[in-house]
Scaffold this active site. Structure first.
Site, PDB file in Angstrom:
ATOM      1  CG  HIS A 124     -43.599   2.775  31.284  1.00  0.00           C
ATOM      2  ND1 HIS A 124     -44.766   2.151  31.665  1.00  0.00           N
ATOM      3  CD2 HIS A 124     -42.717   2.558  32.284  1.00  0.00           C
ATOM      4  CE1 HIS A 124     -44.590   1.604  32.873  1.00  0.00           C
ATOM      5  NE2 HIS A 124     -43.361   1.840  33.264  1.00  0.00           N
ATOM      6  CG  ASP A 178     -27.807 -10.240  18.976  1.00  0.00           C
ATOM      7  OD1 ASP A 178     -26.931  -9.760  19.713  1.00  0.00           O
ATOM      8  OD2 ASP A 178     -27.639 -11.272  18.287  1.00  0.00           O
ATOM      9  CG  ASP A 192     -46.237   0.906  40.585  1.00  0.00           C
ATOM     10  OD1 ASP A 192     -45.568  -0.135  40.526  1.00  0.00           O
ATOM     11  OD2 ASP A 192     -45.733   2.035  40.754  1.00  0.00           O
ATOM     12  CB  SER A 222     -38.978   4.430  46.299  1.00  0.00           C
ATOM     13  OG  SER A 222     -39.673   3.712  45.300  1.00  0.00           O
ATOM     14  N   GLY A 223     -39.788   6.109  43.751  1.00  0.00           N
ATOM     15  CA  GLY A 223     -40.860   6.693  42.952  1.00  0.00           C
ATOM     16  C   GLY A 223     -42.117   5.837  42.907  1.00  0.00           C
ATOM     17  CG  HIS A 224     -42.262   2.378  41.877  1.00  0.00           C
ATOM     18  ND1 HIS A 224     -43.069   2.209  40.775  1.00  0.00           N
ATOM     19  CD2 HIS A 224     -41.002   2.492  41.406  1.00  0.00           C
ATOM     20  CE1 HIS A 224     -42.316   2.189  39.688  1.00  0.00           C
ATOM     21  NE2 HIS A 224     -41.050   2.361  40.046  1.00  0.00           N
TER      22      HIS A 224
END
Lengths: 547, 547
Positions: free
Chosen positions: B78, B443, B194, B366-368
């Protein structure tokens, strides 16, 4: 002296990540019994490699001792190396009807003839050299799977092979726990047991559990074309899909080379049953209405060339995916394949299909024993010693922690590792001599056990590409340096600067006459500049032309 | 005309595999609001690429319109592209204290100065162009995370950002459901939510659940050195590990660059709390007895250069793993990283350590949001329209199936895709104009949106290597063809044969004078021979020297 030689040795050959899976050797005196001869998939560190087989040089060196090869079941990681091994060794092979049908097919493809394939049935006892081998029925994710009870001059070894305990299998042939209990009662020196699911608590689900969910999906998708992907060798799964298709009046088309081959093979030997008229050729499905068709396909692991992956990329002429399709992935991901599989799922969704997979529906069960099943096996076999097999190191460790819970002292357990043999008798188990036991990489038609430099080069090229410069040493004026790069992009300005610097260095008064010295100088010059300007470290190859 | 232009447009820039995550644009008239500017990790198809950022050319082309960038939280996916975006655009950035501390650190490393970083607190309402943005506290796997309530001239948009619902978070600051309910009641046109865990049923576990298991592990390993790996940005997890260490009288050493940086950052702004005297420098742990030390480390994803991975390879001078270590991996695998992580676990086991990881113990949450949490959000927000964000296509599809369950017609839902904008107002939601919105690949120091050929070359080189042949066209007798191969091994005999065939072809009477024609001929000759003899298809580069 003679006595000293007559140790019972257990050896493990080959394996990528997993240990004690592809090939196991039992040696006593002048006798070697080989269990399985499988292949592994290459790791991420082996770009371009097709597959990996055990280094079986030890067998070649000791050919006269090799009494036979016993295969536990017909999966690639247990039979995939046979076309190589049997090209070099003339030894009999023993296995179940299905396993040997698969072996036979492989040997035919490899044009190896006149091999001694001997079908054994459950309960059979054979002699292989000084070893007596009894075949005991177990359940797994294919049919024709055996555990082995190996009676050696030093004691009895129980080798589970890949197994699970299914009390309600599709063919009503559960694992022969009665015989296993008897064997345990009569005394087992060493247990060697599948560790794949040693991290999973509880029991694995019965294969039969899949049917209810499959049936529901067929019932919910009456107006859709149904495509089910599964492992071709999972005969009972394929049988259940066929049963659903027949129940819902759908024709069945097999898709993918291995699905077509194995379905035919299993039908021929009577392990897969279907009304012949229900089957249509995948090339002729055009005439069949969507709601009257079920396609059974390969490709559950997102393998790039598989039927399902090609469907998901609109690259499979025979089946064009659209919103009238429901695709069922009846399998779970082999670790490392997750991204490939999710790509297939995402692409199928994008094409409009409905997709059913394990994260959202229970349409798969594992073929390997979970912790409670492993404990049951410990409990019945009651071995003195334990070697966990079939799994990564972490799985083997977990299986040993179970052994400890079941009263086997840790000192009586050994984790197999490539490069060692294990000596075992009733008095003890020890890690013993070194054995040549690494891997052979199959790279196109090249079969090699010496590939580290080759793979290092490929990894280097993959990340940073290469630069070649060609210098005509004695005619720099007419032939200025040539600079060629691939896999790394050198801007024109930088390329010009590099050529200029090279000329400058090469025309210095004190320039070295030694070719190697010049090459070294050019390599350094280019490397330094590219690291500074591009933050890349391509492979650099200077070539000096003398004329 | 003016009216026609004043549509509210939502656009999605960048993303590898996941969509609607790295960067989202809201445009109305002459105003653009940017939400997040993150990076992605390269896919397997992008060898050598360091990371990937959104193609933000649209922002550069419309610089005068860009009113500001709002970041929802401080995770790399983010904020990771901000050093690039802020080099090209002079716009204010808004975010939480922790997120901006991380952004500030990034900008410092990239030597970008005088940027307008504006801290916002929960409940704050700011104007960005014609958009009003309210910041609402949510829970996630880091602190300082906001959902956004964006009031636009066309209606209200609720943008969840990454979130979960944790009623008992470590800082006692649960997601502000009350405010969310109010917003929902006052009318929301569009929900953007989300989707990461849209496949998972039930509720995500509270972060607090981790403590009990961590505490147990500390209690069971009193005589061991304890090493816990977690994400540095998971402040509450780090806090709980610190709390355990302090409780069991252990000193704490942070290991890994990001762990050291973020721990300091979070301490400074008061979001991480510990007694200063409990911390020891990782370089000075030698003096501390094993049973009095806890190392908190990076490396949960098996990243090759991370502290834990290097420990597992005996390549981390400061910490040499042995049988007195217990290593706890307090994280789960990001899909695609499984093999790397399992390698680390296997290696740690081999070195004698005890290893605790998610497959065998519950030491991570989990964070979701899972499906029931997502439903709760639908239920409170009651949006007219829905765009699932943050996830692979399969996750977005699952979130839409939830929306349907919650009474939002499928026609009112749109899956975001790169390359399109979405127009939305109270009357409808439609897929609209094309937008330049792909990815830029980083790259080394090269930043490029045109890399397909480069990557194709790298993939080709990785699998099959290359062959270069150098021909001195007019002096073939003195300078026979040179053949150089890397990443593919050409046996001497084959190499000799190839050179001979080339000379034969080149000295034919009718040989083409056209350089391109000769090159083509050589390429075909070599390719054909290598495919036949080696079953490999290396890159073939013929070079003709004219002299």
């Amino acid at each position: 002296m003679a006595k000293k030689q007559n140790k019972l040795k257990v050896m493990f050959l080959g394996g990528v990540g997993e240990i004690g899976k592809n090939m196991t050797l039992f040696e006593y005196g002048n006798h070697i019994l080989v269990v399985d001869a499988g292949m592994s998939f290459p790791s991420d560190q082996m770009p371009g490699i097709d597959f990996v087989i055990p280094d079986y040089n030890y067998l070649i060196q000791n050919e006269s001792k090799v009494a036979g090869i016993v295969v536990t079941h017909g999966h690639e990681d247990h039979i995939g190396a046979l076309p190589f091994v049997l090209r070099d060794l003339d030894v009999p092979v023993y296995g179940s009807k299905l396993a040997l049908a698969m072996v036979g097919h492989k040997l035919e493809e490899a044009r190896i003839k006149n091999k001694k394939l001997n079908t054994v049935n459950e309960g059979d006892v054979i002699n292989v050299g000084c070893f007596q081998v009894e075949f005991i029925r177990v359940n797994h994710s294919t049919t024709g799977c055996y555990a082995l009870c190996i009676t050696t001059p030093r004691g009895v070894i129980f080798f589970t092979g890949d197994f699970k305990i299914d009390h309600t299998p599709i063919d009503n042939k559960p694992i022969d726990l009665t015989r296993i209990a008897e064997i345990g009662k009569s005394g087992v020196m060493l247990l060697m047991m599948d560790s794949t699911n040693a991290e999973r608590s509880g029991f694995s689900m019965s294969e039969r559990c899949v049917y209810k969910n499959l049936d529901n999906l067929f019932a919910q998708n009456l107006d859709k074309r149904i495509i089910v992907a599964t492992f071709a060798s999972n005969i009972h799964r394929v049988q259940q899909i066929i049963n659903c298709a027949v129940k819902y009046n759908r024709k069945i088309a097999f898709s993918g080379r291995s699905m077509i081959n194995i379905a035919e093979m299993a039908y021929t030997i009577g392990e897969l049953k279907y009304p012949r008229e229900a089957i249509v050729d995948i090339d002729k499905i055009g005439k069949i209405p969507y709601d009257k068709l079920c396609i059974i396909s390969t490709g559950t692991q997102g393998e790039p060339m598989s039927a399902l992956t090609r469907m998901s990329q609109n690259d499979f002429r025979k089946v064009v995916i659209n919103e009238k399709d429901t695709v069922i992935l009846s399998a779970s991901a082999i670790p490392g394949n997750e991204k490939l599989i999710y790509n297939v799922i995402n692409n199928l969704y994008r094409m409009g299909a409905d997709v059913i997979y394990q994260s959202i529906s229970e349409i798969h069960v594992s073929g390997h024993a979970c912790r409670e099943e492993l404990k049951l096996m410990f409990s019945l076999i009651k071995p003195s010693f334990f070697i966990p097999i079939h799994g990564e190191y972490r799985h083997l460790k977990q299986n040993i922690s179970l052994a400890k819970e079941m009263g086997i002292p840790e000192a009586n357990c050994i984790i197999p590792e490539l490069g060692y043999s294990v000596d075992v008798d009733k008095k003890g188990i020890v890690r013993s001599d070194n054995v040549p036991s690494g891997n052979i990489l199959v790279d196109g038609s090249v079969v090699t056990d010496d590939s580290e430099m080759l793979l290092r080069d490929r990894r280097h090229l993959a990340g940073d590409g290469f630069v070649i410069t060609i210098i005509s040493k004695n005619s720099l004026e007419i032939n200025p340096p040539i600079l060629i790069a691939r896999g790394v992009r050198i801007p024109d300005k930088l390329s010009d600067d590099l050529r200029e610097s090279m000329i400058k260095e090469l025309t210095k008064d004190k320039v070295d006459d030694d070719i190697q010295g010049i090459k070294q100088m050019l390599r350094k010059l280019i490397a330094k500049s590219l690291l500074k300007e591009l933050k890349k470290k391509p492979m650099i190859i200077p070539i000096i032309i003398e004329n």
